[in-house]
Structure formats: structure tokens, C-alpha cells
Design a protein around this motif. Structure first.
Motif, PDB file in Angstrom:
ATOM      1  N   LEU A 268       0.824  -1.211   0.000  1.00  0.00           N
ATOM      2  CA  LEU A 268       0.000   0.000   0.000  1.00  0.00           C
ATOM      3  C   LEU A 268       0.856   1.259   0.000  1.00  0.00           C
ATOM      4  O   LEU A 268       0.551   2.229  -0.705  1.00  0.00           O
ATOM      5  N   VAL A 269       1.922   1.262   0.774  1.00  0.00           N
ATOM      6  CA  VAL A 269       2.795   2.433   0.821  1.00  0.00           C
ATOM      7  C   VAL A 269       3.474   2.634  -0.532  1.00  0.00           C
ATOM      8  O   VAL A 269       3.606   3.771  -1.013  1.00  0.00           O
ATOM      9  N   TRP A 270       3.905   1.548  -1.157  1.00  0.00           N
ATOM     10  CA  TRP A 270       4.510   1.647  -2.495  1.00  0.00           C
ATOM     11  C   TRP A 270       3.513   2.246  -3.489  1.00  0.00           C
ATOM     12  O   TRP A 270       3.854   3.170  -4.238  1.00  0.00           O
ATOM     13  N   LEU A 271       2.290   1.747  -3.486  1.00  0.00           N
ATOM     14  CA  LEU A 271       1.286   2.275  -4.408  1.00  0.00           C
ATOM     15  C   LEU A 271       1.018   3.759  -4.155  1.00  0.00           C
ATOM     16  O   LEU A 271       0.850   4.542  -5.095  1.00  0.00           O
ATOM     17  N   ALA A 272       0.974   4.139  -2.874  1.00  0.00           N
ATOM     18  CA  ALA A 272       0.653   5.523  -2.523  1.00  0.00           C
ATOM     19  C   ALA A 272       1.806   6.468  -2.812  1.00  0.00           C
ATOM     20  O   ALA A 272       1.618   7.693  -2.801  1.00  0.00           O
ATOM     21  N   SER A 273       2.990   5.926  -3.061  1.00  0.00           N
ATOM     22  CA  SER A 273       4.186   6.754  -3.244  1.00  0.00           C
ATOM     23  C   SER A 273       4.639   6.844  -4.695  1.00  0.00           C
ATOM     24  O   SER A 273       5.620   7.528  -4.993  1.00  0.00           O
ATOM     25  N   THR A 274       3.948   6.139  -5.578  1.00  0.00           N
ATOM     26  CA  THR A 274       4.354   6.097  -6.979  1.00  0.00           C
ATOM     27  C   THR A 274       3.262   6.693  -7.850  1.00  0.00           C
ATOM     28  O   THR A 274       2.090   6.734  -7.444  1.00  0.00           O
ATOM     29  N   PRO A 275       3.606   7.179  -9.046  1.00  0.00           N
ATOM     30  CA  PRO A 275       2.648   7.941  -9.854  1.00  0.00           C
ATOM     31  C   PRO A 275       1.376   7.174 -10.185  1.00  0.00           C
ATOM     32  O   PRO A 275       1.400   5.961 -10.419  1.00  0.00           O
ATOM     33  N   ASP A 276       0.288   7.909 -10.211  1.00  0.00           N
ATOM     34  CA  ASP A 276      -1.008   7.359 -10.567  1.00  0.00           C
ATOM     35  C   ASP A 276      -1.018   6.964 -12.042  1.00  0.00           C
ATOM     36  O   ASP A 276      -0.231   7.470 -12.838  1.00  0.00           O
ATOM     37  N   GLU A 277      -1.908   6.058 -12.394  1.00  0.00           N
ATOM     38  CA  GLU A 277      -2.085   5.618 -13.775  1.00  0.00           C
ATOM     39  C   GLU A 277      -3.573   5.652 -14.123  1.00  0.00           C
ATOM     40  O   GLU A 277      -4.418   5.457 -13.250  1.00  0.00           O
ATOM     41  N   PRO A 278      -3.909   5.863 -15.378  1.00  0.00           N
ATOM     42  CA  PRO A 278      -5.323   5.817 -15.771  1.00  0.00           C
ATOM     43  C   PRO A 278      -5.905   4.427 -15.525  1.00  0.00           C
ATOM     44  O   PRO A 278      -5.206   3.412 -15.625  1.00  0.00           O
ATOM     45  N   LEU A 279      -7.182   4.380 -15.185  1.00  0.00           N
ATOM     46  CA  LEU A 279      -7.887   3.108 -14.991  1.00  0.00           C
ATOM     47  C   LEU A 279      -9.247   3.239 -15.676  1.00  0.00           C
ATOM     48  O   LEU A 279     -10.192   3.771 -15.102  1.00  0.00           O
ATOM     49  N   SER A 280      -9.323   2.757 -16.886  1.00  0.00           N
ATOM     50  CA  SER A 280     -10.537   2.891 -17.691  1.00  0.00           C
ATOM     51  C   SER A 280     -11.600   1.894 -17.250  1.00  0.00           C
ATOM     52  O   SER A 280     -11.343   1.006 -16.423  1.00  0.00           O
ATOM     53  N   VAL A 281     -12.784   2.029 -17.817  1.00  0.00           N
ATOM     54  CA  VAL A 281     -13.849   1.050 -17.574  1.00  0.00           C
ATOM     55  C   VAL A 281     -13.368  -0.339 -17.972  1.00  0.00           C
ATOM     56  O   VAL A 281     -13.568  -1.324 -17.242  1.00  0.00           O
ATOM     57  N   LYS A 282     -12.732  -0.442 -19.119  1.00  0.00           N
ATOM     58  CA  LYS A 282     -12.192  -1.723 -19.577  1.00  0.00           C
ATOM     59  C   LYS A 282     -11.190  -2.271 -18.574  1.00  0.00           C
ATOM     60  O   LYS A 282     -11.183  -3.474 -18.269  1.00  0.00           O
ATOM     61  N   ASP A 283     -10.335  -1.395 -18.035  1.00  0.00           N
ATOM     62  CA  ASP A 283      -9.337  -1.825 -17.042  1.00  0.00           C
ATOM     63  C   ASP A 283     -10.005  -2.347 -15.779  1.00  0.00           C
ATOM     64  O   ASP A 283      -9.531  -3.320 -15.175  1.00  0.00           O
ATOM     65  N   GLN A 284     -11.094  -1.711 -15.371  1.00  0.00           N
ATOM     66  CA  GLN A 284     -11.774  -2.155 -14.156  1.00  0.00           C
ATOM     67  C   GLN A 284     -12.437  -3.516 -14.355  1.00  0.00           C
ATOM     68  O   GLN A 284     -12.439  -4.361 -13.449  1.00  0.00           O
ATOM     69  N   VAL A 285     -12.999  -3.734 -15.529  1.00  0.00           N
ATOM     70  CA  VAL A 285     -13.566  -5.050 -15.833  1.00  0.00           C
ATOM     71  C   VAL A 285     -12.457  -6.098 -15.825  1.00  0.00           C
ATOM     72  O   VAL A 285     -12.610  -7.190 -15.264  1.00  0.00           O
ATOM     73  N   GLN A 286     -11.317  -5.764 -16.423  1.00  0.00           N
ATOM     74  CA  GLN A 286     -10.185  -6.687 -16.440  1.00  0.00           C
ATOM     75  C   GLN A 286      -9.648  -6.921 -15.033  1.00  0.00           C
ATOM     76  O   GLN A 286      -9.203  -8.031 -14.706  1.00  0.00           O
ATOM     77  N   ALA A 287      -9.688  -5.894 -14.179  1.00  0.00           N
ATOM     78  CA  ALA A 287      -9.181  -6.036 -12.814  1.00  0.00           C
ATOM     79  C   ALA A 287      -9.929  -7.121 -12.057  1.00  0.00           C
ATOM     80  O   ALA A 287      -9.318  -7.896 -11.302  1.00  0.00           O
ATOM     81  N   VAL A 288     -11.247  -7.183 -12.247  1.00  0.00           N
ATOM     82  CA  VAL A 288     -12.027  -8.237 -11.597  1.00  0.00           C
ATOM     83  C   VAL A 288     -11.539  -9.604 -12.063  1.00  0.00           C
ATOM     84  O   VAL A 288     -11.363 -10.533 -11.258  1.00  0.00           O
ATOM     85  N   GLN A 289     -11.298  -9.729 -13.358  1.00  0.00           N
ATOM     86  CA  GLN A 289     -10.807 -11.005 -13.884  1.00  0.00           C
ATOM     87  C   GLN A 289      -9.409 -11.306 -13.364  1.00  0.00           C
ATOM     88  O   GLN A 289      -9.070 -12.466 -13.088  1.00  0.00           O
ATOM     89  N   ASN A 290      -8.583 -10.282 -13.210  1.00  0.00           N
ATOM     90  CA  ASN A 290      -7.245 -10.491 -12.655  1.00  0.00           C
ATOM     91  C   ASN A 290      -7.308 -11.080 -11.256  1.00  0.00           C
ATOM     92  O   ASN A 290      -6.543 -11.993 -10.912  1.00  0.00           O
ATOM     93  N   PHE A 291      -8.208 -10.534 -10.414  1.00  0.00           N
ATOM     94  CA  PHE A 291      -8.365 -11.073  -9.067  1.00  0.00           C
ATOM     95  C   PHE A 291      -8.771 -12.548  -9.126  1.00  0.00           C
ATOM     96  O   PHE A 291      -8.242 -13.376  -8.372  1.00  0.00           O
ATOM     97  N   LYS A 292      -9.691 -12.878 -10.021  1.00  0.00           N
ATOM     98  CA  LYS A 292     -10.158 -14.262 -10.131  1.00  0.00           C
ATOM     99  C   LYS A 292      -9.060 -15.171 -10.666  1.00  0.00           C
ATOM    100  O   LYS A 292      -8.917 -16.313 -10.218  1.00  0.00           O
ATOM    101  N   ASN A 293      -8.272 -14.664 -11.616  1.00  0.00           N
ATOM    102  CA  ASN A 293      -7.170 -15.475 -12.148  1.00  0.00           C
ATOM    103  C   ASN A 293      -6.109 -15.744 -11.094  1.00  0.00           C
ATOM    104  O   ASN A 293      -5.528 -16.829 -11.045  1.00  0.00           O
ATOM    105  N   ALA A 294      -5.856 -14.756 -10.234  1.00  0.00           N
ATOM    106  CA  ALA A 294      -4.851 -14.926  -9.181  1.00  0.00           C
ATOM    107  C   ALA A 294      -5.284 -15.943  -8.134  1.00  0.00           C
ATOM    108  O   ALA A 294      -4.467 -16.365  -7.308  1.00  0.00           O
ATOM    109  N   ALA A 295      -6.549 -16.348  -8.161  1.00  0.00           N
ATOM    110  CA  ALA A 295      -7.059 -17.344  -7.221  1.00  0.00           C
ATOM    111  C   ALA A 295      -6.786 -18.767  -7.688  1.00  0.00           C
ATOM    112  O   ALA A 295      -7.082 -19.719  -6.963  1.00  0.00           O
ATOM    113  N   HIS A 296      -6.206 -18.941  -8.866  1.00  0.00           N
ATOM    114  CA  HIS A 296      -5.949 -20.276  -9.400  1.00  0.00           C
ATOM    115  C   HIS A 296      -4.752 -20.926  -8.722  1.00  0.00           C
ATOM    116  O   HIS A 296      -3.896 -20.266  -8.142  1.00  0.00           O
TER     117      HIS A 296
END
Length: 446
Positions: A318-346
Motif C-alpha cells: 500500500l505504501v509503495w502504491l501511494a508513493s508512486t505515480p497514478d495511472e489511468p484506470l478505464s472502464v475496460k481496465d476495471q472489468v479486467q481487474a475483476v478477472q485479474n483477481f479471479k485469475n490470481a485465485a488459481h
């Protein structure tokens, strides 16, 4: 973001507050869910989650990973001693996946009365909408807040920068809230790594998927069922706004207005922003207190249910994320983020992919090692102790060597006779918390 070029901010970077919420099911000696009422009404830190037999320990905020785990151990001891002293002894089930379930009747909804009757009504609604079986999953939520001293130093550094640039400086509250909102946004993009490092529930009893089929073991290619596509998710992929605390809260309210969820707490998402006190959207608009990470499995390999190194890694992340530059997060990215969480559960993380916000795809293993590389590079420029790099090396090893992952170890040890072996472990854990209990009980019988 945190103004890490400022020496005062840098010196306070790893100062913050930790709180843990740990859910556990009470079981009978035979491995079935206990059907007795909750016995912890006098302790505000020990409550019920969805069901009457699901104990939830909520630790008060403390200042270090070690203190957080020690506080959890303190309340674990109270729970274990209470269960040990019952006339008909009960145990705490040490896994995220439930033991034997005969039917939904084994998962009785927690009963609240009087002013709190609405809590039971809410659980009845969840039971109708998602089914009680899904509510029988248990896990750990980690709450983290930056220290007041760090936030103050960061605000002062930001004000100085704004004045140098001739722009209106933000208020303290505005800057704090935006820091947390941006942190939540970045955690959505990269938080899948926390699912991967804490996954510890690869095996489940057959009764979870086939009513009445007791005592069979199921492995479905998952390291954590509760965080996978079979676990805690809504019937849609949430798209939230991260422009401000108000925009974030309003984007949740829109799902309520559309009838997709009934309450803010029904938004089942691995990342949640929280206000002080009771969770509510208006309270959130009044000020963000902390961020909640909701994807952590119970770790049966350690007595507390969570390894202190995983707690520390969450902070470092969390500290690393809060200390490094922000990045755009589009609608497509947010949909993909959900899939990323599910893929990491494998279970096999070399065969599933993470798609990053820049559109590149990597195996979970490669993507995780890239994140840890970035974190190591970042902390090498900070004034931190050796425990930071020891922690990062501990987590990296999970991706270098699959045998170091909790899910691999648990499948090897509990893949056959899951519930029977789980009951043995539950008994062992209670003996560890109550080392003199059996001798005292025997003396009383004599």
C-alpha cells in the motif's frame, strides 16, 4: 501521492495503523457446524458474521504488523478458552472453506433483536439472494491507515509545492481523502498479488457442491475458492469512480439505485474504503479513515490464522502504491481487474494471465515478480530496515517455488481426509491456546 522527496514524509513512511477482522466457523467434534448460540456477547471485539456459528474477531488499531497479530492472538485465546470450557466442547475451524454441511439449516442466520434487528433482516436478504453456502466461507480483512503524523507531513509538503507553483493548496481533509481514493484505484489494478500470496483454500468437502455428500474431497484447480469465480462476487463487475470520495461513494449508490445491490456492504469487492465508525456512504463522504483489504484467506499453517510477514507485505504494498505515480484506470481496465483477481485465485499461476492497465499480458507468476521487483527498487531508495527486504524475499519465493505457496502445502497435507484432518488441526490449535485446559478438566472430573 505521498511526497516521498520530502525528508519528513520519508522518515514517517512506514508509520500507520493495522486492524484485523478474522472470521472462523465454530464446529462440533465430528466436523459439523455447531448449532449453539454465540457466547461472546460481552466482548465488543468478538461478534458474529453472517451465521450464528461464525465468530468474527475485530482487533483494535495498533501500530505494527507484530502488534496486529499479537492482538489477534489475544482474542483468539478468549474464543478458544470459551469453546474449550463448554460442557459440549466446540472448536474453531481453521480453514476458509467450510467443513461438512448437511443443508442450509447447518448455517443458521445470526439472530439480532431490538435496535439491531435489521442486521438479521439483512442476512436473510443475503441468504435469499446468494445462498447460505457461499456465506459459509471465512477469511481475514486487513484494515490499514496512514499515521496522522505522516498525513500531516504529507499535507505540509503538498502545501509548500502548491505555493511554489502559485496554485491553491488543498485542505488537509481533501488531500487525505484523495490519497485514499487514488490508493484504492491503484489497489484495484495491482491488488491481485495479495490474493495470490495469501491463497490457502485449495480443498473443500464435497458437501459444499452436492447436498448430503459428506466426506469427499474436491480440488477444482483453485488455490482460494472464496476469491475465485465461485466465491464472493456480485452478479456484475463494479465500475467505480475515483475522482473524489464523493464520486466514489456516489458510484456505489448508483448500483443501489439500479437495484443491483441493496446495501453498500453488499458490494463484494476485494478493496473497500472505510470511514470512521459505522460503514455508510454519507459517512464516507465526510472523511475516509482507512482502506480495507478483503481477499486474505485463513492460513491454517500458523496459529493466529495469518502470517505476520503477509501483514507487513500488505503495508509495504500500500505504501509503495501511494508513493508512486497514478495511472489511468478505464472502464475496460476495471472489468479486467475483476478477472485479474479471479485469475490470481488459481492453483497453477503459470497457466493464467494478468492483464496490466497498459494492455500487456503476463502469467501471474511473471506479473507478481515484476511487482516485487518494483517494490524492491522503490524501498532501496528509502531508509528502511532489513525486515522490509526479508519480507519481499519471503513473498518472492512463493512465485519462484510453487511449493512455498500455502495452497500447495495445504493440498499436500489436507488433500485427503480434508475434514477429518481439519478437525485434528482444530483440536491441536485449541490445545495450543489452552495448554492446561485438559489437565484441569481431568482434575475436576476426579
Amino acid at each position: 501521492m505521498l511526497q516521498i522527496q520530502n525528508e519528513a514524509v520519508k522518515a514517517l513512511l512506514l508509520t500507520g495503523h493495522f486492524g484485523l477482522e478474522k472470521e472462523s466457523l465454530r464446529i462440533e467434534p465430528e466436523g459439523f457446524l455447531a448449532q449453539t448460540p454465540c457466547n461472546f456477547a460481552d466482548d465488543v471485539h468478538i461478534v458474529r458474521d453472517f451465521s450464528e456459528n461464525q465468530v468474527e474477531v475485530n482487533t483494535p488499531p495498533v501500530d505494527s504488523p507484530e502488534e496486529a497479530v499479537a492482538s489477534l492472538e489475544h482474542y483468539n485465546t478468549i474464543v478458544q478458552q470459551t469453546l474449550h470450557n463448554l460442557r459440549d466442547r466446540e472448536y474453531l475451524w481453521p480453514f476458509s472453506n467450510p467443513p461438512y454441511i448437511r443443508s442450509e439449516r447447518d448455517i443458521p442466520i445470526a439472530q439480532y433483536t431490538g435496535d439491531e434487528a435489521g442486521k438479521t433482516e439483512y442476512r436473510e436478504y443475503l441468504s435469499d439472494r446468494y445462498g447460505r453456502y457461499k456465506m459459509a466461507f471465512s477469511g481475514i480483512h486487513l484494515n490499514y491507515s496512514f499515521s496522522d503524523e505522516l498525513l500531516q507531513a504529507n499535507w505540509e509538503a503538498s502545501v509548500a509545492l502548491a505555493q511554489e507553483s502559485g496554485v491553491e493548496p488543498p485542505s488537509f481533509d481533501e488531500l487525505r481523502d484523495q490519497l485514499y481514493v487514488t490508493l484504492a484505484k491503484r489497489s484495484v489494478a495491482y491488488g491481485w498479488i495479495l490474493t495470490a500470496i495469501t491463497a490457502a483454500s485449495p480443498v473443500m468437502d464435497s458437501s459444499f457442491v452436492e447436498k448430503g455428500k459428506i466426506g469427499g474431497e474436491l480440488f477444482q484447480g483453485l488455490a482460494t475458492v472464496r476469491c475465485s469465480e465461485l466465491g464472493y462476487w456480485n452478479f456484475f463487475a463494479p465500475i467505480l469512480r475515483y475522482d473524489s470520495a464523493a464520486a466514489y461513494a456516489d458510484s456505489i449508490q448508483e448500483y443501489i439505485d439500479l437495484g443491483l445491490i441493496k446495501y453498500p456492504s453488499e458490494l463484494y469487492y476485494p478493496i473497500r474504503l472505510k470511514p470512521r465508525g459505522a460503514y455508510g456512504l454519507e459517512a464516507l463522504k465526510d472523511g475516509i479513515s482507512h482502506i480495507e483489504l478483503r481477499m486474505i484467506d485463513l492460513n491454517p499453517l500458523v496459529r493466529a490464522g495469518i502470517d505476520v510477514r503477509d501483514v507487513r507485505f500488505c503495508q509495504l504494498f500500500l505504501v509503495w502504491l501511494a508513493s508512486t505515480p497514478d495511472e489511468p484506470l478505464s472502464v475496460k481496465d476495471q472489468v479486467q481487474a475483476v478477472q485479474n483477481f479471479k485469475n490470481a485465485a488459481h492453483y497453477d499461476l503459470k497457466t493464467v494471465k494478468i492483464v496490466t492497465p497498459d494492455g500487456e499480458a503476463f502469467s501471474v507468476v511473471k506479473a507478481a515478480k515484476r511487482v516485487i521487483d518494483w517494490m524492491e527498487e522503490f524501498y532501496q531508495t528509502m531508509n528502511v530496515g532489513p525486515e522490509v527486504f526479508e519480507c519481499l524475499a519471503f513473498e518472492r519465493e512463493k512465485f519462484e517455488n510453487p511449493e512455498c505457496r500455502y495452497a500447495w502445502k495445504i493440498r499436500q497435507e489436507y488433500g485427503e481426509g480434508f475434514v477429518a484432518r481439519g478437525v485434528e488441526l482444530a483440536r491441536k490449535r485449541q490445545r495450543e491456546y489452552c495448554p492446561d485446559g485438559d489437565r484441569v478438566a481431568e482434575a475436576e472430573r476426579l
